[in-house]
Design a protein around this motif. Structure first.
Motif, PDB file in Angstrom:
ATOM      1  N   LYS A 380       5.188 -18.976  -9.031  1.00 10.45           N
ATOM      2  CA  LYS A 380       3.773 -18.819  -8.651  1.00 10.45           C
ATOM      3  C   LYS A 380       2.817 -19.533  -9.618  1.00 10.45           C
ATOM      4  CE  LYS A 380       1.941 -15.273  -5.928  1.00 10.45           C
ATOM      5  NZ  LYS A 380       1.280 -13.961  -5.826  1.00 10.45           N
ATOM      6  N   MET A 381       3.345 -20.035 -10.745  1.00 12.36           N
ATOM      7  CA  MET A 381       2.460 -20.569 -11.787  1.00 12.36           C
ATOM      8  C   MET A 381       1.535 -21.673 -11.265  1.00 12.36           C
ATOM      9  SD  MET A 381       2.753 -18.945 -14.660  1.00 12.36           S
ATOM     10  CE  MET A 381       2.147 -19.974 -15.961  1.00 12.36           C
ATOM     11  N   GLU A 382       2.109 -22.599 -10.520  1.00 14.23           N
ATOM     12  CA  GLU A 382       1.302 -23.707 -10.012  1.00 14.23           C
ATOM     13  C   GLU A 382       0.212 -23.176  -9.073  1.00 14.23           C
ATOM     14  OE1 GLU A 382       3.708 -26.663  -8.120  1.00 14.23           O
ATOM     15  OE2 GLU A 382       3.078 -28.171  -9.591  1.00 14.23           O
ATOM     16  N   TYR A 383       0.618 -22.212  -8.237  1.00 10.72           N
ATOM     17  CA  TYR A 383      -0.332 -21.588  -7.310  1.00 10.72           C
ATOM     18  C   TYR A 383      -1.454 -20.897  -8.097  1.00 10.72           C
ATOM     19  CZ  TYR A 383      -2.112 -17.754  -4.445  1.00 10.72           C
ATOM     20  OH  TYR A 383      -2.939 -16.858  -3.829  1.00 10.72           O
ATOM     21  N   TYR A 384      -1.073 -20.217  -9.195  1.00 16.64           N
ATOM     22  CA  TYR A 384      -2.084 -19.530 -10.016  1.00 16.64           C
ATOM     23  C   TYR A 384      -3.115 -20.525 -10.546  1.00 16.64           C
ATOM     24  CZ  TYR A 384       0.596 -15.171 -10.124  1.00 16.64           C
ATOM     25  OH  TYR A 384       1.233 -14.010  -9.773  1.00 16.64           O
ATOM     26  N   TYR A 385      -2.597 -21.679 -10.995  1.00 13.82           N
ATOM     27  CA  TYR A 385      -3.503 -22.683 -11.544  1.00 13.82           C
ATOM     28  C   TYR A 385      -4.473 -23.171 -10.457  1.00 13.82           C
ATOM     29  CZ  TYR A 385      -5.337 -26.809 -13.805  1.00 13.82           C
ATOM     30  OH  TYR A 385      -6.197 -27.738 -14.331  1.00 13.82           O
ATOM     31  N   LYS A 386      -3.907 -23.480  -9.290  1.00 13.01           N
ATOM     32  CA  LYS A 386      -4.747 -24.019  -8.201  1.00 13.01           C
ATOM     33  C   LYS A 386      -5.775 -22.991  -7.743  1.00 13.01           C
ATOM     34  CE  LYS A 386      -1.493 -27.455  -6.602  1.00 13.01           C
ATOM     35  NZ  LYS A 386      -0.223 -27.548  -5.937  1.00 13.01           N
ATOM     36  N   LEU A 387      -5.321 -21.743  -7.595  1.00 15.85           N
ATOM     37  CA  LEU A 387      -6.249 -20.703  -7.136  1.00 15.85           C
ATOM     38  C   LEU A 387      -7.369 -20.496  -8.162  1.00 15.85           C
ATOM     39  CD1 LEU A 387      -7.026 -18.488  -5.105  1.00 15.85           C
ATOM     40  CD2 LEU A 387      -5.522 -16.917  -6.334  1.00 15.85           C
ATOM     41  N   ASP A 388      -6.992 -20.502  -9.424  1.00 18.48           N
ATOM     42  CA  ASP A 388      -7.978 -20.322 -10.499  1.00 18.48           C
ATOM     43  C   ASP A 388      -9.060 -21.405 -10.417  1.00 18.48           C
ATOM     44  OD1 ASP A 388      -8.631 -19.212 -13.316  1.00 18.48           O
ATOM     45  OD2 ASP A 388      -8.403 -21.360 -13.676  1.00 18.48           O
ATOM     46  N   GLN A 389      -8.600 -22.650 -10.254  1.00 23.90           N
ATOM     47  CA  GLN A 389      -9.558 -23.771 -10.191  1.00 23.90           C
ATOM     48  C   GLN A 389     -10.428 -23.660  -8.937  1.00 23.90           C
ATOM     49  OE1 GLN A 389      -9.587 -26.276 -12.905  1.00 23.90           O
ATOM     50  NE2 GLN A 389      -8.571 -24.445 -13.634  1.00 23.90           N
ATOM     51  N   GLN A 390      -9.803 -23.211  -7.857  1.00 26.67           N
ATOM     52  CA  GLN A 390     -10.546 -23.075  -6.594  1.00 26.67           C
ATOM     53  C   GLN A 390     -11.635 -21.997  -6.721  1.00 26.67           C
ATOM     54  OE1 GLN A 390      -8.212 -21.614  -3.320  1.00 26.67           O
ATOM     55  NE2 GLN A 390      -9.663 -22.343  -1.771  1.00 26.67           N
ATOM     56  N   ILE A 391     -11.250 -20.879  -7.344  1.00 22.59           N
ATOM     57  CA  ILE A 391     -12.199 -19.766  -7.502  1.00 22.59           C
ATOM     58  C   ILE A 391     -13.392 -20.213  -8.347  1.00 22.59           C
ATOM     59  CG2 ILE A 391     -12.525 -17.503  -8.612  1.00 22.59           C
ATOM     60  CD1 ILE A 391      -9.658 -16.801  -7.780  1.00 22.59           C
ATOM     61  N   VAL A 392     -13.088 -20.871  -9.479  1.00 23.97           N
ATOM     62  CA  VAL A 392     -14.166 -21.253 -10.393  1.00 23.97           C
ATOM     63  C   VAL A 392     -15.044 -22.340  -9.788  1.00 23.97           C
ATOM     64  CG1 VAL A 392     -14.744 -22.054 -12.704  1.00 23.97           C
ATOM     65  CG2 VAL A 392     -12.708 -20.710 -12.356  1.00 23.97           C
ATOM     66  N   SER A 393     -14.397 -23.365  -9.203  1.00 23.03           N
ATOM     67  CA  SER A 393     -15.238 -24.460  -8.700  1.00 23.03           C
ATOM     68  C   SER A 393     -16.106 -23.966  -7.547  1.00 23.03           C
ATOM     69  CB  SER A 393     -14.413 -25.690  -8.319  1.00 23.03           C
ATOM     70  OG  SER A 393     -13.456 -25.321  -7.378  1.00 23.03           O
ATOM     71  N   PHE A 394     -15.550 -23.067  -6.720  1.00 22.90           N
ATOM     72  CA  PHE A 394     -16.365 -22.553  -5.623  1.00 22.90           C
ATOM     73  C   PHE A 394     -17.550 -21.758  -6.166  1.00 22.90           C
ATOM     74  CE2 PHE A 394     -17.564 -19.539  -2.296  1.00 22.90           C
ATOM     75  CZ  PHE A 394     -17.820 -20.441  -1.267  1.00 22.90           C
ATOM     76  N   TYR A 395     -17.269 -20.971  -7.198  1.00 17.29           N
ATOM     77  CA  TYR A 395     -18.348 -20.145  -7.787  1.00 17.29           C
ATOM     78  C   TYR A 395     -19.449 -21.046  -8.375  1.00 17.29           C
ATOM     79  CZ  TYR A 395     -20.774 -16.602 -10.455  1.00 17.29           C
ATOM     80  OH  TYR A 395     -21.744 -15.757 -10.950  1.00 17.29           O
ATOM     81  N   VAL A 396     -19.000 -22.055  -9.135  1.00 19.66           N
ATOM     82  CA  VAL A 396     -19.970 -22.960  -9.772  1.00 19.66           C
ATOM     83  C   VAL A 396     -20.815 -23.651  -8.695  1.00 19.66           C
ATOM     84  CG1 VAL A 396     -20.173 -25.082 -11.138  1.00 19.66           C
ATOM     85  CG2 VAL A 396     -18.591 -23.288 -11.857  1.00 19.66           C
ATOM     86  N   LYS A 397     -20.137 -24.060  -7.624  1.00 24.57           N
ATOM     87  CA  LYS A 397     -20.861 -24.739  -6.536  1.00 24.57           C
ATOM     88  C   LYS A 397     -21.883 -23.790  -5.914  1.00 24.57           C
ATOM     89  CE  LYS A 397     -19.981 -26.827  -2.008  1.00 24.57           C
ATOM     90  NZ  LYS A 397     -20.975 -26.023  -1.371  1.00 24.57           N
ATOM     91  N   MET A 398     -21.463 -22.551  -5.677  1.00 23.80           N
ATOM     92  CA  MET A 398     -22.371 -21.582  -5.056  1.00 23.80           C
ATOM     93  C   MET A 398     -23.593 -21.321  -5.941  1.00 23.80           C
ATOM     94  SD  MET A 398     -21.239 -20.973  -2.167  1.00 23.80           S
ATOM     95  CE  MET A 398     -22.129 -19.576  -1.545  1.00 23.80           C
ATOM     96  N   VAL A 399     -23.329 -21.230  -7.252  1.00 21.10           N
ATOM     97  CA  VAL A 399     -24.445 -20.969  -8.175  1.00 21.10           C
ATOM     98  C   VAL A 399     -25.415 -22.150  -8.152  1.00 21.10           C
ATOM     99  CG1 VAL A 399     -25.059 -20.674 -10.600  1.00 21.10           C
ATOM    100  CG2 VAL A 399     -23.172 -19.367  -9.637  1.00 21.10           C
ATOM    101  N   LYS A 400     -24.828 -23.377  -8.150  1.00 19.15           N
ATOM    102  CA  LYS A 400     -25.687 -24.577  -8.119  1.00 19.15           C
ATOM    103  C   LYS A 400     -26.487 -24.614  -6.824  1.00 19.15           C
ATOM    104  CE  LYS A 400     -23.500 -27.874 -11.152  1.00 19.15           C
ATOM    105  NZ  LYS A 400     -22.255 -28.613 -11.177  1.00 19.15           N
ATOM    106  N   ASP A 401     -25.790 -24.333  -5.693  1.00 23.27           N
ATOM    107  CA  ASP A 401     -26.480 -24.343  -4.393  1.00 23.27           C
ATOM    108  C   ASP A 401     -27.613 -23.332  -4.402  1.00 23.27           C
ATOM    109  OD1 ASP A 401     -24.732 -26.205  -3.586  1.00 23.27           O
ATOM    110  OD2 ASP A 401     -23.677 -24.961  -2.104  1.00 23.27           O
ATOM    111  N   LYS A 402     -27.325 -22.176  -4.995  1.00 27.46           N
ATOM    112  CA  LYS A 402     -28.334 -21.112  -5.005  1.00 27.46           C
ATOM    113  C   LYS A 402     -29.538 -21.555  -5.844  1.00 27.46           C
ATOM    114  CE  LYS A 402     -29.109 -16.232  -5.839  1.00 27.46           C
ATOM    115  NZ  LYS A 402     -30.349 -16.477  -6.558  1.00 27.46           N
TER     116      LYS A 402
END
Ligand SMILES: O=P(O)(O)O[C@@H]1[C@@H](OP(=O)(O)O)[C@H](OP(=O)(O)O)[C@H](O)[C@H](OP(=O)(O)O)[C@H]1OP(=O)(O)O
Ligand SMILES: Nc1ncnc2c1ncn2[C@@H]1O[C@H](COP(=O)(O)OP(=O)(O)OP(=O)(O)O)[C@@H](O)[C@H]1O
Ligand SMILES: [Zn+2]
Length: 440
Positions: A380-402
Motif C-alpha cells: 500500500k506504500m505507493e498508494y499512501y504516497y499518491k493519496l497523500d499528495q492528492q489530498i494535499v494538492s486538492f486542499y491547497v487548490k481549494m484554499v487558493k480557489d476560495k
C-alpha cells in the motif's frame, strides 16, 4: 456458567487482493476442531457490521465457546444469503463472501459484556465504536515546501474536502482528531459531541450489541443518523437523568472514559512511529522492494532529489524499520476503539474498570478494546504516497480557489460600495437642489 458472545469474521473473496492472513491463521486449528458449521447453523449468526475486508457476524446461539471454527461452503452461502438485506448495496457490489474459505475467525464481541448468569440482574449494555483516525501534525523535514500545509492542518480535515468533492460524503465532518488526542478534557468532550453530530464512519453506538446510532456500512456517508426512540429508551436503562438529558450525559460519559483511561495517549504514541511522514518513508520503501525511487525520479527535474539522499544511503535495516514503523502507524491511524458500559449498581466484585459520571452521580463498569488491527500491507506504500499528495494538492487548490473567490467578492463589494457612494452623493446633491428649490 459463562456464555461468551463472539463475533465471526468471514473473509471476502479477495477480489481486491485483501487480507488472506486471517484464513492462514485459522488453518492452524484445523486438526483439533471437530465441528463444522452447516447451513442450518446460519440462523445463530447475526449481522454485526463490515469493513472493506471482513464481514462480521455475532453469535447468538448457546453452543460452547470455540476459538477457530471450520465451516462448510453451504454455511458461508447461507450466511451471505441471510445478511444480504442488511448489507449496504455498495458493499454487496464491492465484495462477495469467499465460498472457498474452509474456516473463519471467532473473536470476542466487544460490543457486549460476556454474560455471566446469576450475577448481574440488569445486564443492559451500551457500547460505542470510535474510529479516531490520525491525531497529530507531522513535523518531518522531508515534507516538500508546497505541502507545508500538512504541518498545520490535520489530514482528516483536508481529506474531508476531497471526499466531499468525490461524493463520498455529503457534508464536512465537525470532528477534529486534534481535539480527540489533545489530552484536554474539554476538547475531548468537543470531539465526542462533533462525532455525535457528524458520525460518518467514525462513530457508532450499540445497545446490547445491536446498532442503535450511526451507519452500519462503515461508509463515510451513511444515510440514517436519526435518533430513533429505541436508542433513547435504551439509554434510559443506563443513564439516570430526571431532566431527560440522557444523550448529553452519555456523551459526557464517553469523553470522561476516554480522558481517564489514557487509551488515546497510548494510541498516539504508536501513531507517532510515523516520524518522517510518507514523504520520507516512500524513499526507504523503494529501496526495500529494490525498485527505482519514483519520487526522486520525478523530482530530479527540479533538482530536489538530493534532499532524500540521506534516506537512500541508510543501512537496509534502518530502511526496514522506517517502513515497518510507518505501516504500524498506519494501522494505528485506522483502527477503532470499542468501549462498552453498564451500570455498576451495587456489585462490588466486577472485574471491570470503573468510571464515575459526575453529572448523574453514577458509577459504570467499562471495558475498552481496539478492533481492526490487521496490519496494513507493504504494497500500500505507493498508494499512501499518491493519496497523500492528492489530498494535499486538492486542499491547497481549494484554499487558493476560495481566496480568489473571496478577493473577487471583496472587489465586487468595493465596486458596489463605490456605486452606492456615488448614488448616495448624487442623491444628496439632488436633495440639496430640491431643498434649495423649496426654499426659493
Ligand atoms: O486512507 P484513509 O484514511 O481514507 O483510511 C481508509 C479508510 O477510510 P476512511 O477515510 O477512514 O473512511 C477505510 O475505511 P472505509 O472502508 O471507507 O470505512 C479503510 O479502513 C481503509 O483501510 P483498508 O484498506 O480497509 O485496510 C483505510 O485505508 P488506510 O489508509 O488506513 O490503509
Ligand atoms: N470484536 C468485535 N466486536 C464487536 N463488533 C466488531 C468486532 N470486530 C468488528 N466489529 C464490527 O464490525 C465492523 C467491521 O469490522 P472490521 O473493521 O474489523 O472490518 P474490516 O473489513 O477490517 O474493516 P476496514 O474496512 O476498516 O479495514 C466494525 O466496524 C465493528 O462495527
Ligand atoms: Zn527517493
Amino acid at each position: 456458567m459463562h456464555l461468551y458472545w463472539t463475533v465471526l469474521l468471514i473473509n471476502y473473496n479477495p477480489v481486491h487482493g485483501i487480507c488472506i492472513h486471517v484464513v492462514k491463521s485459522i488453518l492452524l486449528a484445523y486438526k483439533w476442531m471437530a465441528a463444522v458449521l452447516g447451513a442450518k447453523d446460519a440462523v445463530e449468526w447475526i449481522y454485526r457490521g463490515e469493513g472493506a475486508a471482513n464481514l462480521v457476524l455475532a453469535y447468538c446461539g448457546s453452543a460452547p465457546k470455540f476459538i477457530h471454527v471450520l465451516v462448510s461452503r453451504e454455511f458461508l452461502e447461507a450466511v451471505e444469503k441471510k445478511v444480504l438485506g442488511q448489507r449496504p448495496s455498495w458493499r454487496v457490489d464491492a465484495a462477495k463472501v469467499n465460498p472457498l474459505c474452509d474456516s473463519v475467525l471467532l473473536i470476542a464481541d466487544h460490543s457486549k459484556f460476556p454474560h455471566v448468569s446469576g450475577i448481574f440482574k440488569e445486564d443492559f449494555c451500551v457500547s460505542v465504536e470510535i474510529k479516531p483516525k490520525g491525531g497529530f501534525l507531522p513535523v518531518s523535514e522531508f515534507i516538500a515546501e508546497e505541502n507545508a500545509v500538512k504541518k498545520k492542518i490535520i489530514r482528516f480535515k483536508m481529506h474531508q474536502l476531497l471526499k466531499l468533492h468525490q461524493g463520498k460524503i455529503r457534508k464536512i465532518s465537525k470532528y477534529d482528531p486534534l481535539d480527540m488526542f489533545s489530552g484536554s478534557k474539554d476538547r475531548v468532550q468537543k470531539a465526542i459531541k462533533s462525532l455525535f453530530l457528524t458520525p460518518q464512519n467514525n462513530f457508532r453506538v450499540f445497545l446490547n450489541g445491536s446498532l442503535a446510532f450511526g451507519g452500519m456500512d462503515g461508509s463515510a456517508d451513511s444515510a440514517s443518523y436519526t435518533l430513533d426512540q429505541a436508542f433513547l429508551d435504551g439509554l434510559k436503562h443506563i443513564i439516570v437523568a430526571k431532566d431527560g438529558m440522557h444523550i448529553k450525559y452519555f456523551l459526557e460519559l464517553i469523553a470522561e472514559t476516554i480522558f481517564k483511561s489514557g487509551l488515546l495517549d497510548r494510541l498516539l504514541e504508536v501513531q507517532k512511529l510515523d516520524a518522517i511522514d510518507i514523504e520520507g518513508a516512500i524513499h526507504a520503501y523503494y529501496d526495500i522492494v529494490s525498485q527505482p525511487c519514483m519520487v526522486c525520479r520525478e523530482k530530479d527535474g527540479n533538482k530536489l532529489s538530493g534532499r532524500y539522499s540521506s534516506l537512500h544511503s541508510m543501512p537496509r535495516d534502518e530502511k526496514l524499520k522506517i517502513v515497518r514503523d510507518y505501516l504500524i502507524s498506519s494501522t494505528a491511524k485506522d483502527l477503532s476503539l470499542m468501549i462498552s458500559f453498564r451500570s455498576r449498581g451495587n456489585n462490588l466484585e466486577s472485574p471491570y474498570k470503573v468510571v464515575f459520571l459526575e453529572s448523574t452521580k453514577q458509577t459504570f463498569d467499562y471495558k475498552a478494546s481496539f478492533i481492526d488491527l490487521d496490519m496494513k500491507p507493504l504494497k500500500k506504500m505507493e498508494y499512501y504516497y499518491k493519496l497523500d499528495q492528492q489530498i494535499v494538492s486538492f486542499y491547497v487548490k481549494m484554499v487558493k480557489d476560495k481566496e480568489a473567490i473571496d478577493n473577487e467578492r471583496e472587489d465586487e463589494i468595493r465596486c458596489l460600495e463605490d456605486k452606492d457612494l456615488s448614488a448616495f452623493l448624487r442623491l444628496q446633491r439632488n436633495d440639496v437642489s430640491t431643498l434649495s428649490h423649496t426654499s426659493n
